[in-house]
Design a protein around this motif. Structure first.
Motif, PDB file in Angstrom:
ATOM      1  N   ALA A 246       0.823  -1.203   0.000  1.00  0.00           N
ATOM      2  CA  ALA A 246       0.000   0.000   0.000  1.00  0.00           C
ATOM      3  C   ALA A 246       0.862   1.260   0.000  1.00  0.00           C
ATOM      4  O   ALA A 246       0.606   2.204  -0.759  1.00  0.00           O
ATOM      5  CB  ALA A 246      -0.932  -0.010   1.212  1.00  0.00           C
TER       6      ALA A 246
ATOM      7  N   PRO B  16      -2.195   7.034  -1.289  1.00  0.00           N
ATOM      8  CA  PRO B  16      -3.004   6.648  -0.130  1.00  0.00           C
ATOM      9  C   PRO B  16      -4.335   6.023  -0.539  1.00  0.00           C
ATOM     10  O   PRO B  16      -5.032   6.521  -1.418  1.00  0.00           O
ATOM     11  CB  PRO B  16      -3.209   7.978   0.605  1.00  0.00           C
ATOM     12  CG  PRO B  16      -2.003   8.789   0.248  1.00  0.00           C
ATOM     13  CD  PRO B  16      -1.709   8.434  -1.184  1.00  0.00           C
ATOM     14  N   ARG B  17      -4.643   4.917   0.104  1.00  0.00           N
ATOM     15  CA  ARG B  17      -5.888   4.189  -0.136  1.00  0.00           C
ATOM     16  C   ARG B  17      -6.201   3.371   1.097  1.00  0.00           C
ATOM     17  O   ARG B  17      -5.399   3.300   2.027  1.00  0.00           O
ATOM     18  CB  ARG B  17      -5.750   3.267  -1.360  1.00  0.00           C
ATOM     19  CG  ARG B  17      -4.635   2.219  -1.243  1.00  0.00           C
ATOM     20  CD  ARG B  17      -4.583   1.333  -2.468  1.00  0.00           C
ATOM     21  NE  ARG B  17      -3.457   0.426  -2.496  1.00  0.00           N
ATOM     22  CZ  ARG B  17      -3.383  -0.732  -1.852  1.00  0.00           C
ATOM     23  NH1 ARG B  17      -4.389  -1.127  -1.089  1.00  0.00           N
ATOM     24  NH2 ARG B  17      -2.323  -1.512  -1.977  1.00  0.00           N
ATOM     25  N   ASP B  18      -7.360   2.753   1.123  1.00  0.00           N
ATOM     26  CA  ASP B  18      -7.743   1.953   2.275  1.00  0.00           C
ATOM     27  C   ASP B  18      -6.933   0.658   2.333  1.00  0.00           C
ATOM     28  O   ASP B  18      -6.638   0.032   1.294  1.00  0.00           O
ATOM     29  CB  ASP B  18      -9.232   1.613   2.224  1.00  0.00           C
ATOM     30  CG  ASP B  18     -10.102   2.825   2.580  1.00  0.00           C
ATOM     31  OD1 ASP B  18      -9.548   3.790   3.139  1.00  0.00           O
ATOM     32  OD2 ASP B  18     -11.310   2.790   2.299  1.00  0.00           O
TER      33      ASP B  18
ATOM     34  N   TRP C   6       0.369   9.410   3.858  1.00  0.00           N
ATOM     35  CA  TRP C   6       0.159   8.133   4.531  1.00  0.00           C
ATOM     36  C   TRP C   6       0.289   8.251   6.048  1.00  0.00           C
ATOM     37  O   TRP C   6      -0.237   7.408   6.790  1.00  0.00           O
ATOM     38  CB  TRP C   6       1.168   7.095   4.033  1.00  0.00           C
ATOM     39  CG  TRP C   6       0.751   6.333   2.816  1.00  0.00           C
ATOM     40  CD1 TRP C   6       1.306   6.387   1.572  1.00  0.00           C
ATOM     41  CD2 TRP C   6      -0.314   5.386   2.727  1.00  0.00           C
ATOM     42  NE1 TRP C   6       0.657   5.536   0.702  1.00  0.00           N
ATOM     43  CE2 TRP C   6      -0.345   4.908   1.399  1.00  0.00           C
ATOM     44  CE3 TRP C   6      -1.254   4.889   3.639  1.00  0.00           C
ATOM     45  CZ2 TRP C   6      -1.262   3.960   0.960  1.00  0.00           C
ATOM     46  CZ3 TRP C   6      -2.180   3.935   3.211  1.00  0.00           C
ATOM     47  CH2 TRP C   6      -2.173   3.489   1.883  1.00  0.00           C
TER      48      TRP C   6
ATOM     49  N   GLN D 122      -3.304   8.657   7.178  1.00  0.00           N
ATOM     50  CA  GLN D 122      -4.370   7.995   6.423  1.00  0.00           C
ATOM     51  C   GLN D 122      -5.180   7.101   7.375  1.00  0.00           C
ATOM     52  O   GLN D 122      -4.621   6.277   8.110  1.00  0.00           O
ATOM     53  CB  GLN D 122      -3.753   7.162   5.287  1.00  0.00           C
ATOM     54  CG  GLN D 122      -4.699   6.854   4.150  1.00  0.00           C
ATOM     55  CD  GLN D 122      -5.611   5.676   4.463  1.00  0.00           C
ATOM     56  OE1 GLN D 122      -5.293   4.853   5.298  1.00  0.00           O
ATOM     57  NE2 GLN D 122      -6.757   5.625   3.777  1.00  0.00           N
TER      58      GLN D 122
ATOM     59  N   SER E 281      -7.221   4.371   7.448  1.00  0.00           N
ATOM     60  CA  SER E 281      -7.151   2.912   7.545  1.00  0.00           C
ATOM     61  C   SER E 281      -5.755   2.442   7.937  1.00  0.00           C
ATOM     62  O   SER E 281      -5.611   1.403   8.589  1.00  0.00           O
ATOM     63  CB  SER E 281      -7.589   2.258   6.228  1.00  0.00           C
ATOM     64  OG  SER E 281      -6.677   2.535   5.180  1.00  0.00           O
ATOM     65  N   ARG E 282      -4.731   3.209   7.566  1.00  0.00           N
ATOM     66  CA  ARG E 282      -3.388   2.851   8.012  1.00  0.00           C
ATOM     67  C   ARG E 282      -3.270   3.043   9.520  1.00  0.00           C
ATOM     68  O   ARG E 282      -2.687   2.221  10.224  1.00  0.00           O
ATOM     69  CB  ARG E 282      -2.316   3.697   7.309  1.00  0.00           C
ATOM     70  CG  ARG E 282      -0.897   3.186   7.631  1.00  0.00           C
ATOM     71  CD  ARG E 282       0.150   4.267   7.497  1.00  0.00           C
ATOM     72  NE  ARG E 282       0.052   5.323   8.488  1.00  0.00           N
ATOM     73  CZ  ARG E 282       0.470   5.197   9.760  1.00  0.00           C
ATOM     74  NH1 ARG E 282       0.961   4.043  10.186  1.00  0.00           N
ATOM     75  NH2 ARG E 282       0.369   6.212  10.598  1.00  0.00           N
TER      76      ARG E 282
END
Length: 335
Positions: free
Chosen positions: A17, A22-24, A58, A61, A63-64
């Motif tokens: 990831a 940045p993403r879930d 990140w 972020q 979910s991180r």
């Protein structure tokens, strides 16, 4: 610093990831302690210098953060199983209670081994392990400065000013350690040996970041710093003597020699002016101060035991037989 090689499903998902925008990230259970400790180290590093090519976004972020918090819960639960929460003591007794924690420590005699018996290859391994902390030396404890006030804050600033060389880059303890690394033929690039550091090494460092980054654990990071200062002078004298036994001069030993004198002074400041003053203002925090100190010694003992056990078996204490950028190391480290 480059992203490290994964050690399990969670560190693999996180590394994959972080390599992109940045993403879930899904919540995944760590496979073992190697996976858990690397995930923690990666997450904490985003609050320090970060990784090459990783988007700064990140750091926060959501979910991180959720993934990291789940890993922290696992780590903290294990700490609380390993180290029972000490009983509270009156604020005036905190320095004496810290001394009692130190006196009760019966961890493996790593510094004695390095002073009298370690080979050059084993010494290089030890320095490789310790580079994970010493290249960011003092930084985890500095998180506590804005959370303090009064005498306790002034005491911590006094200690940290010495750690950062009084504003002179060549006297910063992290820079002195880099000099030791170069003298031993090691790569002094920040984070160069992350892939070689086992879970026992990463846990020692993750403990500081866990305590330093959580305001609810402020007492623990103060106790951690105090016990480090209180137990530092004699081992560092031995480390320096071990290098001299192996034929090294002042350029290699300066880091350790500096700590022999500085930490003898810091010991009194940290135990009395820092922890004592903090607990005078927050009497209910004495247990947490002593807990932080005891956790530091417990994880250091695990680290020392790992090194001495592997060396007694004639094996490397590192995870890898080559460094992070692919050049073989000499002797027991590779070539």
């Amino acid at each position: 610093m480059q992203l490290p090689q994964p050690r399990g499903p969670v560190s693999a998902a996180l590394a994959d990831a972080l390599a992109g925008p940045p993403r879930d990230i899904p919540l995944i259970e760590p496979s073992d302690d190697e996976d858990l400790q690397l995930v923690l180290h990666m997450g904490y590093e985003l609050h320090y210098r970060g990784f090459d090519g990783v988007d700064d976004a990140w750091e926060w972020q959501p979910s991180r953060i959720a993934l990291h918090q789940a890993a922290e819960r696992c780590f903290e639960a294990e700490l609380r199983r390993l180290v029972p929460m000490p009983d509270p003591v009156p604020p005036a007794e905190v320095p004496r209670a810290l001394a009692a924690v130190m006196a009760a420590d019966d961890g493996p005699p790593l510094s004695k081994y390095l002073a009298g018996r370690a080979t050059l290859e084993q010494y290089r391994e030890f320095v490789t392990h310790r580079s994970i902390y010493h290249q960011r030396e003092a930084d985890p404890h500095t998180w506590a400065i804005p959370r303090l006030g009064g005498r306790a804050k002034a005491a911590l600033v006094e200690v940290q000013t010495d750690e950062y060389g009084g504003g002179r880059v060549e006297r910063m303890h992290a820079e002195l350690f880099r000099g030791t690394m170069r003298e031993l033929g090691l790569d002094d690039t920040y984070g160069a040996y992350l892939d070689a550091a086992p879970a026992a090494t990463l846990a020692v460092n993750n403990l500081m970041s866990l305590f330093g980054l959580h305001r609810r654990l402020l007492g623990a990071i103060l106790g951690h710093l105090a016990i480090y200062e209180m137990t530092s002078s004699l081992p560092n004298r031995r480390y320096g003597n071990g290098l001299r036994r192996l034929g090294f001069g002042p350029a290699a030993t300066r880091f350790y020699d500096e700590h022999v004198e500085a930490d003898a002074v810091h010991e009194q400041i940290a135990a009395n002016d820092l922890c004592g003053s903090y607990c005078a203002d927050r009497p209910e925090q004495s247990s947490l101060v002593l807990f932080g100190a005891a956790c530091a010694l417990a994880l250091d003992a695990r680290f020392a035991g790992h090194l001495l056990t592997r060396w007694a078996a004639g094996e490397s204490s590192l995870r890898a037989q080559s460094d992070a950028i692919g050049r073989p190391l000499v002797g027991a480290l590779g070539a």
